[in-house]
Structures are given as structure tokens and as C-alpha cells.
Scaffold this motif. Structure first.
Motif, PDB file in Angstrom:
ATOM      1  N   LEU A   1      -2.881  -1.877  -9.971  1.00 15.89           N
ATOM      2  CA  LEU A   1      -2.013  -1.114  -9.075  1.00 15.89           C
ATOM      3  C   LEU A   1      -2.775  -0.687  -7.826  1.00 15.89           C
ATOM      4  CD1 LEU A   1      -0.038   0.998 -11.687  1.00 15.89           C
ATOM      5  CD2 LEU A   1       0.790  -0.934 -10.316  1.00 15.89           C
ATOM      6  N   ILE A   2      -4.073  -0.962  -7.805  1.00 12.66           N
ATOM      7  CA  ILE A   2      -4.844  -0.771  -6.581  1.00 12.66           C
ATOM      8  C   ILE A   2      -5.489  -2.113  -6.254  1.00 12.66           C
ATOM      9  CG2 ILE A   2      -7.010   0.159  -5.690  1.00 12.66           C
ATOM     10  CD1 ILE A   2      -6.287   2.850  -6.715  1.00 12.66           C
TER      11      ILE A   2
ATOM     12  N   GLN B   1      -8.328  -3.390   3.845  1.00 12.03           N
ATOM     13  CA  GLN B   1      -8.222  -2.023   3.335  1.00 12.03           C
ATOM     14  C   GLN B   1      -7.827  -2.020   1.863  1.00 12.03           C
ATOM     15  OE1 GLN B   1      -8.924   0.613   5.273  1.00 12.03           O
ATOM     16  NE2 GLN B   1      -9.021  -0.411   7.253  1.00 12.03           N
ATOM     17  N   TRP B   2      -7.912  -0.816   1.270  1.00 10.79           N
ATOM     18  CA  TRP B   2      -7.457  -0.626  -0.109  1.00 10.79           C
ATOM     19  C   TRP B   2      -6.026  -0.110  -0.102  1.00 10.79           C
ATOM     20  CZ3 TRP B   2     -10.083  -2.128  -4.372  1.00 10.79           C
ATOM     21  CH2 TRP B   2     -11.443  -2.430  -4.216  1.00 10.79           C
ATOM     22  N   PHE B   3      -5.250  -0.639  -1.042  1.00 13.75           N
ATOM     23  CA  PHE B   3      -3.834  -0.243  -1.119  1.00 13.75           C
ATOM     24  C   PHE B   3      -3.446   0.127  -2.542  1.00 13.75           C
ATOM     25  CE2 PHE B   3      -4.260  -3.018   2.487  1.00 13.75           C
ATOM     26  CZ  PHE B   3      -3.428  -2.478   3.448  1.00 13.75           C
ATOM     27  N   VAL B   4      -2.452   0.977  -2.641  1.00 11.96           N
ATOM     28  CA  VAL B   4      -1.835   1.230  -3.948  1.00 11.96           C
ATOM     29  C   VAL B   4      -0.511   0.480  -3.968  1.00 11.96           C
ATOM     30  CG1 VAL B   4      -0.850   2.939  -5.515  1.00 11.96           C
ATOM     31  CG2 VAL B   4      -2.866   3.521  -4.162  1.00 11.96           C
ATOM     32  N   ARG B   5      -0.320  -0.259  -5.052  1.00  8.99           N
ATOM     33  CA  ARG B   5       0.941  -0.976  -5.244  1.00  8.99           C
ATOM     34  C   ARG B   5       1.958   0.060  -5.724  1.00  8.99           C
ATOM     35  NH1 ARG B   5       0.225  -6.150  -5.567  1.00  8.99           N
ATOM     36  NH2 ARG B   5      -1.762  -6.141  -6.665  1.00  8.99           N
ATOM     37  N   MET B   6       2.919   0.365  -4.899  1.00 13.50           N
ATOM     38  CA  MET B   6       3.748   1.527  -5.170  1.00 13.50           C
ATOM     39  C   MET B   6       4.990   1.248  -6.010  1.00 13.50           C
ATOM     40  SD  MET B   6       2.138   4.026  -3.779  1.00 13.50           S
ATOM     41  CE  MET B   6       3.007   5.414  -3.064  1.00 13.50           C
ATOM     42  N   GLU B   7       5.505   0.066  -5.896  1.00 16.50           N
ATOM     43  CA  GLU B   7       6.801  -0.193  -6.521  1.00 16.50           C
ATOM     44  C   GLU B   7       6.841   0.156  -8.011  1.00 16.50           C
ATOM     45  OE1 GLU B   7      10.361  -1.937  -7.966  1.00 16.50           O
ATOM     46  OE2 GLU B   7       8.377  -2.681  -8.511  1.00 16.50           O
TER      47      GLU B   7
ATOM     48  N   ASN C   1      12.874   2.119  -1.005  1.00 16.55           N
ATOM     49  CA  ASN C   1      12.324   1.243   0.031  1.00 16.55           C
ATOM     50  C   ASN C   1      10.810   1.413   0.166  1.00 16.55           C
ATOM     51  OD1 ASN C   1      14.881   0.106   1.346  1.00 16.55           O
ATOM     52  ND2 ASN C   1      15.267   2.286   1.137  1.00 16.55           N
ATOM     53  N   ILE C   2      10.209   1.714  -0.951  1.00 15.66           N
ATOM     54  CA  ILE C   2       8.795   2.059  -0.894  1.00 15.66           C
ATOM     55  C   ILE C   2       7.925   0.885  -0.474  1.00 15.66           C
ATOM     56  CG2 ILE C   2       8.187   1.498  -3.275  1.00 15.66           C
ATOM     57  CD1 ILE C   2       7.003   4.596  -2.987  1.00 15.66           C
ATOM     58  N   ARG C   3       6.889   1.192   0.259  1.00 15.89           N
ATOM     59  CA  ARG C   3       5.934   0.179   0.680  1.00 15.89           C
ATOM     60  C   ARG C   3       4.552   0.562   0.178  1.00 15.89           C
ATOM     61  NH1 ARG C   3       6.907   0.012   6.887  1.00 15.89           N
ATOM     62  NH2 ARG C   3       6.955   2.246   6.495  1.00 15.89           N
TER      63      ARG C   3
END
Length: 927
Positions: free
Chosen positions: A176-177, A396-402, A434-436
Motif C-alpha cells: 500500500l506504499i 516520490q513515495w506514495f500511499v495507495r489510497m483506494e 474519487n480518491i487519488r
RNA sequence: GGUCGCUUAGCUCAGCUGGUAGAGCGCUACGUUCACAUCGUAGAUGUCGCAGGUUCGAGUCCUGCAGCGACCACCA
């Protein structure tokens, strides 16, 4: 145990003399502290609020005043209800904001953070935070916030940092990250990536430029075909011909400097105009690079020419087009928004605004700049420094939000979390739907370091504990990711990280999940939504069940209070001048669900007058009661129940009802309703009526049984009233309550702060007494009005003849003889109707009142007075009528002035006719 | 562009499930009766944005319009 010291009470409430001492006493009494054992061992039901942690460098402003007053009202109320009411304080390290403050300090010394180096810089921030940080928490004490100070937390505390790391690793392990190269919002001033939420749109008028890109030589036929197709279409085309006969396409942009990074031109796949061009190439001016025309669904054929230039590295939509069509991604800008080596030499090294000028100049010179229009659009800015953000390709680092959003969305839908006001639920749902993905890495030094290490062998280590060697190759040469996490990454864990998670602590067991989340709508997405997601991910449930979103503090002109506008009010200044109670009441009384609070910064005294006056009123009512009660013992209410009189039964009933409605209001976050109804109960019922009526029964000469009943009632009512008012105005109520005599044999709580909340469930109730007292009150008001109307002198006692009304009415009036004398100077109530010269009135309950005026007022003089009055009105009327009759006036003066004059005339006429009627009555009676 | 909200007394605003318009401040008049002049008593002021509709009845429900605002998305 306690000696009444009523004689010491000043006639005016002096908040400065009581508030600090009261607060200290509460601290020393340990009333704010709730240990886990209160829940786990004593079995008390918890009620938990965690403070929205203010920035560690913040100083208190009215927004905090509002936010924390609301929370304190709720906590004090629940505490009195017997709940283990815990309110957890703390501060947020506020990554960018704090780093900016320290960087500004450095700048003043002519230094940059790079001059110090990372370690020294972070050390410097720490010492700044240690010296000045947390001031705001001390300031909260001044407004009476009953926070459990033994639990103060900071988002960078070691325990909370452990939570951050646990969460990062956990999410990484669940995939999820992730790390990746995407378009993010880049602040060229802070030199860091931002999340979507941190880039705020700001309306701005800019320009939309139109350029011509020459079509490649071998695609001339395709261009011509497209041109023909465009001519047949009813839409405008983008294809044109230079003077030398070559074809070109027209494209537009608001950011000309990025055209150097164009790698394509896109049209909609179904656009009949440009089908022939797809696959062809055009020449990118200034560079001569060939770029293809592609088809992509993102392009809106009905907007503009229906042809879009594509700059994948500098626009999120273009980036997505590139992803679908395989266009090249060309980054032409540095982190500080300067053109880099990917662009022709003459444009390199320029910052974006210079580059824009140069590019425009060069295009113009080449005859390729054809038009410029005004264009209003929303420009994303950095929420910390307002610099225009640059969409930029970055690793960059992201969190997978869905996946995280799913349960958080379900929670709102199934009511596991509720919103007040309710309409925020839809806003929240819309965001979740509509999360991103969330960009969480920040190129800052102040914050939680990302727990990722890179080995030269290529291994990436993500670990809860700092690794000392690479598990793959054994190398000890590991390099930690230089970035830190978004501040909100740690804030989102606040509801459980403050209780020691990931350790399994007693605190967690006792106090998690919490109950209410009180905050401003601005951080619904930043914070609230993410807390809910984290609650579900790590605990399987929401971290709180109620979300209360209060309004914004505004000035008299409706502008948001802010430092930059200079329209702020300093809460501490208000506390100093008028007291915390005054500030709290003023705020709470305006705190209607879903509305903002407005306070005039240019008239601070006026803004808080209501609160100050009310606190003073409570003080004086208490002062009077304490003085009247004296030091003799008071008997419990049950002992004197048989001796209670109508007004006693009435005020006790009113008190019960006040408790009931306040409870109902508080349960629904209707703080304004609670405050206002208590205000009217106390000021209107207790002070204006009960205290006035009961005065005659408290003296040494009064009938002993009546006196004891009055004293017991007074103590009971005051006790209940002070309890009910305590959550809103804690200081003045606690001060008075501590001095209040107590009925013999009844147990007395140690402090008002923990006195049981009188919710009215089992209070005294006598609906009949209530109705009868209402009749008596109506009688008094009517008599007062008649007295005023006929100009009966203040000191003059009168007789009132009453007929009709309910059967119990006249006896009730007889029983209230002393009160009537006191309240309306009525010497005698006669139940026999009378006639002659006098004033008449009819009450709602049907009773008719007659006040004989012969011998009460001098009729002749009253007639004269009325005649004078009429003459005066006549004279005024004459003037007005003359003006209205004057055509010059009516046709030349502004319409509103004429209308005003007409209104005035009408008003005067009405007044005069009333007076004439009265005069006729008097004259008829006298003759 | 989408979504939502607001428009009620001079000002700032309440008015929850439809039933005779409210508060605070301000204003007017009178008042120094020993709790309070940071007070008391009495009083004035509103076609509840506009136009329709539902209803016995609408500030309160529905539709449209106008003005203001918020949030989200963003069209190059």
C-alpha cells in the motif's frame, strides 16, 4: 468546612482575581487526569477527545479559541455526567511550517540550511521547538481547557515516531506504499513535493497564448486533408497555412515555457477533423524536434480547436496521455523551476518566469505567436508559502489510497461515523469515492525520516529497526532515504499513537476508540478522513464515532480572521480584559451548527459584551443569594416540600426543564441552543423573576416556614443552575458554587467540576404551578405596562380590579401579594370589577384588569399632558406634510428620502390617533 | 464545469420533524427600592431574496430565477 464569605464578593466580577486560582485548584485536584484504571478497574464509561494538535510553533488565535472551547464544553459536560472524560493535549511538528520558520531565522543571519548541514539544522529546529514550542498549550490553560496535561504528546516523540515507522512498514509490506515516478506538485520555494491537498487553488487572471507549430514536410498532404475535413465540420479547425504555403497547427497554453518539453500533439480519436493527421509529425518550434500527433480520449473536441500540445513531464493530464499513447516524457525543468540541459542552450538556467518571457519573445520573432487572451483560471499554490506550484515529474513515495478508502467510505454510509453538520458526509464520501494516491515524501529535513535504506547492491530495505547491514550482500554501506514524511502521515495516527500504539497499552484498551472529533472543515481531507482510514486499517474500526465540524471565525465584514489581514483578535487579550468565561460564552452562544462565528476586531469590547455581562450577571445573582442566605443551616428540599410556594415550585420546574433541554442540545452538538436556553433560563427566570419574587421571603421578619422553603429552594436552584452553566462558563460558576451553603445531611461533591450533571430526568416537576405562575407573570407585566402608559409615578401604589380568568387566578394573585407589591407596586388586588376613569387590559388567560386612575394620577394634569403631546405631534406633522405637499421636494429629492418622509408622517398620524383615543377615554370618565 | 450551502429586524445571526416571526448588540422612554447601570422596566422595528407550486395552513416542503459563498475538479 466552608464559611460564607459573601461580604468579600465584589459587586463586579473580576475574572483576573478568580480564574487563575481556580484553574490551579483544578490542576492540583487532579480533575483533568484520567488514568486507564478509571475505565479498566473502576468500570467507568470513557469519553475521549483527542485535541487537533496545533502546530508546535503556533500561538493561540481565535480559531483555536473556538475549537478548544467547544471541546472543553463537551468534556466538562461528559465529566459531570460521570464519564471518564479524557481530553488529550499535544502538538504537531508541522514539517514545512516549522522548517520555514527556522529557515527564515537563518536567512536573517545570512545563512541557508545547507550551510549548517542536515544534522546541525535539525538540531537547531529542535532547540527552537524546545525553547518556544508548546507555548500554545500553556495559552490553552488561560481559556480554561481541562486537558489531561500528564498526557501531553508531540508527533515527534519517540513513541509516536515508532507508530509512524510501524505504519510505514506495515503499509509497504501490504504493497500500500510504493515508490514511483509521477507528476507531483512541486513547490519551487520550499523545494519539496506536496500532496494534492497541500496545493490549493487560487483564482487568478492569466493569459492563454496561441502558437503555431509547423507540420513536418512529409505530412503536408495529411495536413491538407485535415484542413478540408475541418472546413466540412461545423467546428473550427486548427489547421492553417503559412505565407510560404506550409501547413501549421494551432495549439494553446497558459505556461509557454513548458512548450520546450512538448513531446506530442493530441486530438480526440473520434474527431472527424484531424483523423488524417494522427501519426503525422509536427516540428516543435525553437528546438526543431519532431513530435507526433496522437489520438487520446482525454482531449475535448468541443473545447478550443480540439488540438492539444502534450507536455508529459509538466502536466498531470499530459502525463496520463503519455502513459496511454507512449509519448516520450521530457523533463525540462530543475527542482527550483529552472530550465535544464534538455532545452536549447539559450533557454537553459532561466527561472520559469524569465523563461516564459524568452520563449514568448522567440516565438513572436518567428511569427509563431498568434494570439493572447485573458484567461481566468485557478492556479495551484503551496499551502504554506503561497508560491505557485509546479507540476513536475518526480520520484516520490506514495500511499495507495483506494483500498484504505473502502472501509472508511463504508463507515460514513452505514453510520459508524456521523457528521455534524450532516452535509459534510457527502463531501467526505465524494472525496473517498474519487480518491487519488497520496504523495507522502517531502524533501525536507524536519520530520519523520522515511524508514528506507538503499544498498549499493540495489537492495532496498524497509525496516522497523535501523538496519546495520544489507541482508542481501552484507554490506554496511547503507544509505537512508533522505526524505521525510508528510506531517499528516503522523497526524493521521494521532488518535491511537497518543496511547502508545503499537505497544498494547492499558491506555489503548481503556480509551480507544475515542468519541468526538471536533475540528474545522478545512482539514476534513488532510486529517479527519485519513484518521478514519488508519483506524480501520490498524484497529478494524473508526477512531471516533462523531465528527463535529465547527465554523470559521470571521470579522465584522465576514472575512476570515488572519494574521496577514490584521483582523485577528487575541484570545489572551480577551481573557485579560473580560475573562475566559466571557470569551467562552460569547463563542458558544454563536456556535450554531453549520455557521461561522463573527467577531468585530474593531470593537472587541462590543463583541464580547454579551459574554462579559452574562458572567457578571451570574456573579451578582450568586452574590445576592449568598448574602441573603447568610450562614444559618439550610434544610434539604424534601424537608420543606410541604411549605413550597407557587414561585418555588415554578422555578424548580423551570430548572428541571432547563436541564433537560440543555442535555438534549449538547447531545446533538447544538451548543448555541444549549447556551442560549441556559442564558434565558438563568437571566430571565432565575434572576428577573425568582430572585425578585423571593426577596421578600428571605429577611429575618419573614414567616419562618416560608423562609426555610425559600432558602432551600434558592440553594437547590442555584446549585443546579451553576452545574448547568459550568461547562460553558466554568470559572464564575465554580467560584460561586464553592461558597454556596449546602443543605444539612446531603453529600457535597468536592468541586463543581465533578458535580453530577442535572439532566432533568428525575427533577422536580409541577406543570400546574408552571401554568399558574405564568399567569401571575403576565399579570405583573400588564400592570407594569399600564402604569407606564398612564404615567403612574414609580412610587405610587395602586389597586387593580380583576375579573374573569381561570378559577385559580385570583387566589394565586392573593398569595403573591408581597411579590406583586414588590414587582408592580400593586397594593391590593380586588376581584370585584370596577368602573370609572381608569386603564383597562385583557390578559391571555381571559382575565380583565382595571386600574382606577382617580386619585392615582391627576386626571386633569394627564389630560393636559396628553394635549401637549398631541400638540407637539401636530407641529411635527405639519412640517412633514408641508414638505410632502411641496412638489419641488417630492420630485427632486432622492426617492428614499421622500419615502422616509412619508413613513414618518404615517407613523406620527398613528401615534396621534392613539393619544386622541386615550384622551377621549379620560375626558369621558372624568365628566 | 460539478456538488453543496446561504439570502429572516439597523448590524451579527437563531428558527430541529410545516401551525399566530425570535435572540444578542444597537435604538427610544422612564428609573440611583440596599445582587447587578457590565443593571431594571416598558417600547419601536421584519410583504422571512424574487416568481410559481403542494397544503386547511409555508420562513419551514417542491420547482425555477437572481445575488453571495464554500468545497471539489479543471479545458490545453
Amino acid at each position: 468546612m466552608r464559611t460564607p464569605v459573601s461580604h468579600e464578593l465584589a459587586p463586579r466580577l473580576d475574572p483576573g482575581a478568580i480564574e487563575p486560582a481556580r484553574y490551579r485548584a483544578w490542576l492540583e485536584g487532579g480533575y483533568f487526569h484520567v488514568p486507564a484504571s478509571a475505565v479498566l478497574e473502576e468500570g467507568r464509561e470513557p469519553y475521549v477527545i483527542v485535541i487537533p494538535p496545533p502546530n508546535v510553533t503556533a500561538v493561540l488565535h481565535m480559531g483555536h479559541g473556538l475549537n478548544n472551547t467547544v471541546q472543553d464544553v463537551l468534556i466538562r459536560w461528559r465529566r459531570m455526567q460521570g464519564r471518564a472524560a479524557l481530553w488529550v493535549p499535544g502538538t504537531d511538528h508541522a514539517g514545512i511550517a516549522t522548517q520555514n520558520v527556522v529557515e527564515r531565522q537563518l536567512a536573517a543571519e545570512g545563512l541557508h540550511r545547507e550551510d549548517l548541514g542536515r544534522e546541525a539544522f535539525v538540531e537547531r529546529v529542535w532547540s527552537f521547538v524546545n525553547e518556544t514550542g508548546g507555548v500554545i498549550l500553556d495559552q490553552l490553560k488561560a481559556i480554561g481547557a481541562s486537558l489531561d496535561w500528564e498526557r501531553t504528546r508531540f508527533t515527534l516523540d519517540p513513541e509516536l515516531s515508532r507508530a509512524v515507522r510501524e505504519v510505514f512498514v506495515h503499509l509497504y509490506e501490504k504493497d500500500l506504499i510504493y515508490r514511483g515516478e509521477y507528476i507531483i506538485n512541486w513547490c519551487p520555494r520550499c523545494l519539496t513535493a506536496l500532496s494534492n491537498e497541500e496545493a490549493e487553488g487560487a483564482e487568478s487572471v492569466g493569459s492563454l497564448w496561441h502558437f503555431r507549430y509547423p507540420v513536418a514536410p512529409e505530412a503536408q498532404e495529411a495536413a491538407e486533408a485535415a484542413h478540408r475535413a475541418s472546413a466540412e465540420s461545423d467546428r473550427p479547425g486548427a489547421i492553417g497555412r503559412f505565407e510560404d504555403g506550409r501547413w501549421y497547427v494551432t495549439v494553446s497554453t497558459t505556461r509557454p515555457e513548458t512548450m520546450l518539453g512538448d513531446t506530442g500533439v493530441a486530438v480526440h480519436p473520434d474527431d472527424e477533423r484531424y483523423g488524417a493527421l494522427v501519426g503525422a509529425e509536427v516540428e516543435l518550434p525553437l528546438t526543431g524536434r519532431r513530435i507526433p500527433v496522437v489520438a487520446d480520449v482525454h482531449v475535448d473536441p468541443s473545447f478550443g480547436s480540439g488540438m492539444v500540445k502534450v507536455t508529459p513531464a509538466h502536466d498531470i493530464n499530459d502525463f496520463e496521455i503519455a502513459g496511454r499513447t507512449g509519448l516520450e516524457i521530457l523533463d525540462v525543468m530543475n527542482p527550483d523551476a529552472t530550465l535544464n540541459e534538455e532545452v536549447p542552450e539559450r533557454f537553459r538556467g532561466l527561472d520559469r518566469s524569465e523563461a516564459r518571457e524568452r520563449v514568448l519573445g522567440a516565438l513572436d520573432e518567428a511569427g509563431l505567436l498568434v494570439d493572447r487572451e485573458e484567461h481566468t483560471y485557478s492556479v495551484p499554490q503551496c499551502y504554506r508559502c503561497d508560491t505557485v506550484v509546479e507540476p513536475r515529474l518526480s520520484d516520490q513515495w506514495f500511499v495507495r489510497m483506494e483500498p484504505l478508502a473502502q472501509p472508511a467510505l463504508a463507515a460514513a454510509r452505514d453510520g459508524s461515523i456521523s457528521f455534524t453538520p450532516a452535509h459534510w458526509k457527502r463531501v467526505y464520501e465524494h472525496w473517498m469515492e474519487n480518491i487519488r494516491d497520496w504523495c507522502i515524501s517531502r524533501q525536507l529535513w524536519w520530520g519523520h525520516r522515511i524508514p528506507v535504506w538503499y544498498c549499493s547492491c540495489g537492495e532496498v530495505i524497509v525496516a522497523r529497526e535501523d538496519p546495520d547491514r544489507c541482508p542481501q550482500c552484507g554490506s554496511t554501506e547503507l544509505e537512508q532515504d533522505p526524505d521525510v514524511l508528510d506531517t499528516w502521515f503522523s497526524s493521521q495516527l494521532w488518535p491511537f499513537s497518543v496511547f502508545g500504539w503499537p505497544e498494547e497499552t492499558d491506555d489503548l484498551e481503556a480509551f480507544y476508540p475515542g468519541h468526538a472529533m471536533v475540528t474545522a472543515p478545512e482539514i476534513l481531507f488532510f486529517w479527519v478522513a485519513r484518521m478514519v482510514m488508519m483506524g480501520y486499517e490498524f484497529h478494524g474500526e473508526a477512531p471516533f464515532s462523531q465528527i463535529y465540524l465547527h465554523g470559521t471565525v470571521r470579522d465584522a465584514h465576514g472575512r476570515k480572521m488572519s494574521k496577514s489581514l490584521g483582523n485577528g483578535i487575541d484570545p489572551l487579550d480577551v481573557v485579560e480584559r473580560f475573562g475566559a468565561d466571557a470569551m467562552r460564552y460569547t463563542i458558544v452562544s454563536q456556535c450554531a451548527v453549520g455557521t461561522d462565528i463573527s467577531l468585530d476586531h474593531e470593537d472587541v469590547e462590543g463583541a464580547f459584551a454579551n459574554g462579559r455581562n452574562f458572567a457578571n450577571k451570574i456573579w451578582n445573582a450568586g452574590r445576592f443569594a449568598l448574602m441573603s442566605l447568610g450562614e444559618e443551616p439550610v434544610r434539604p428540599l424534601e424537608d420543606v416540600e410541604g411549605d413550597l410556594r407557587l414561585e418555588d415550585r415554578w422555578i424548580l420546574t423551570r430548572t428541571t426543564r432547563a436541564g433537560r433541554s440543555a442535555t438534549r442540545a449538547l447531545e446533538r452538538f447544538r451548543l448555541h441552543d444549549a447556551a442560549e436556553s441556559l442564558y434565558h433560563y438563568f437571566w430571565g427566570d432565575v434572576c428577573d423573576w425568582y430572585l425578585e419574587v423571593v426577596k421578600g421571603r428571605l429577611g429575618p421578619d419573614a414567616d419562618p416556614a416560608s423562609r426555610e422553603a425559600a432558602r432551600s429552594t434558592l440553594v437547590t436552584v442555584l446549585d443546579r443552575a451553576l452545574r448547568l452553566l459550568h461547562p460553558v462558563v466554568p470559572f464564575v460558576t465554580a467560584e460561586l458554587w464553592s461558597k454556596l451553603p449546602w443543605p444539612d445531611g446531603l453529600e457535597r461533591p468536592d468541586d463543581l467540576i465533578i458535580a453530577p450533571w442535572p439532566d432533568g430526568a428525575d427533577g422536580f416537576e409541577d406543570a400546574d404551578a408552571e401554568g399558574r405562575m405564568d399567569d401571575v407573570r403576565a399579570f405583573v407585566v400588564e400592570v407594569r405596562r399600564l402604569r407606564k402608559e398612564y404615567g403612574i409615578p414609580e412610587g405610587q401604589r395602586i389597586t387593580v380590579h380583576v375579573t374573569g380568568g381561570p378559577e385559580s387566578f385570583t387566589p394565586a394573585l392573593e398569595n403573591q401579594a408581597t411579590a406583586l407589591e414588590r414587582l408592580a407596586r400593586v397594593e391590593r388586588v380586588d376581584s370585584v370589577g370596577a368602573s370609572g376613569v381608569g386603564g383597562h387590559a385583557v390578559l391571555e388567560n381571559g382575565a380583565e384588569l382595571f386600574v382606577p386612575l382617580e386619585g392615582v394620577i391627576d386626571i386633569a394634569r394627564e389630560v393636559e399632558r396628553l394635549q401637549d403631546e398631541i400638540a407637539r405631534l401636530d407641529k411635527q406633522l405639519e412640517g412633514t406634510r408641508a414638505r410632502l405637499a411641496n412638489e419641488k421636494f417630492t420630485s427632486n429629492a432622492p426617492p428614499e428620502v421622500v419615502q422616509k418622509e412619508r413613513d414618518k408622517a404615517a407613523q406620527l398620524e398613528e401615534q396621534e390617533s392613539k393619544l386622541r383615543e386615550k384622551l377621549e377615554g379620560l375626558e369621558a370618565g372624568a365628566s
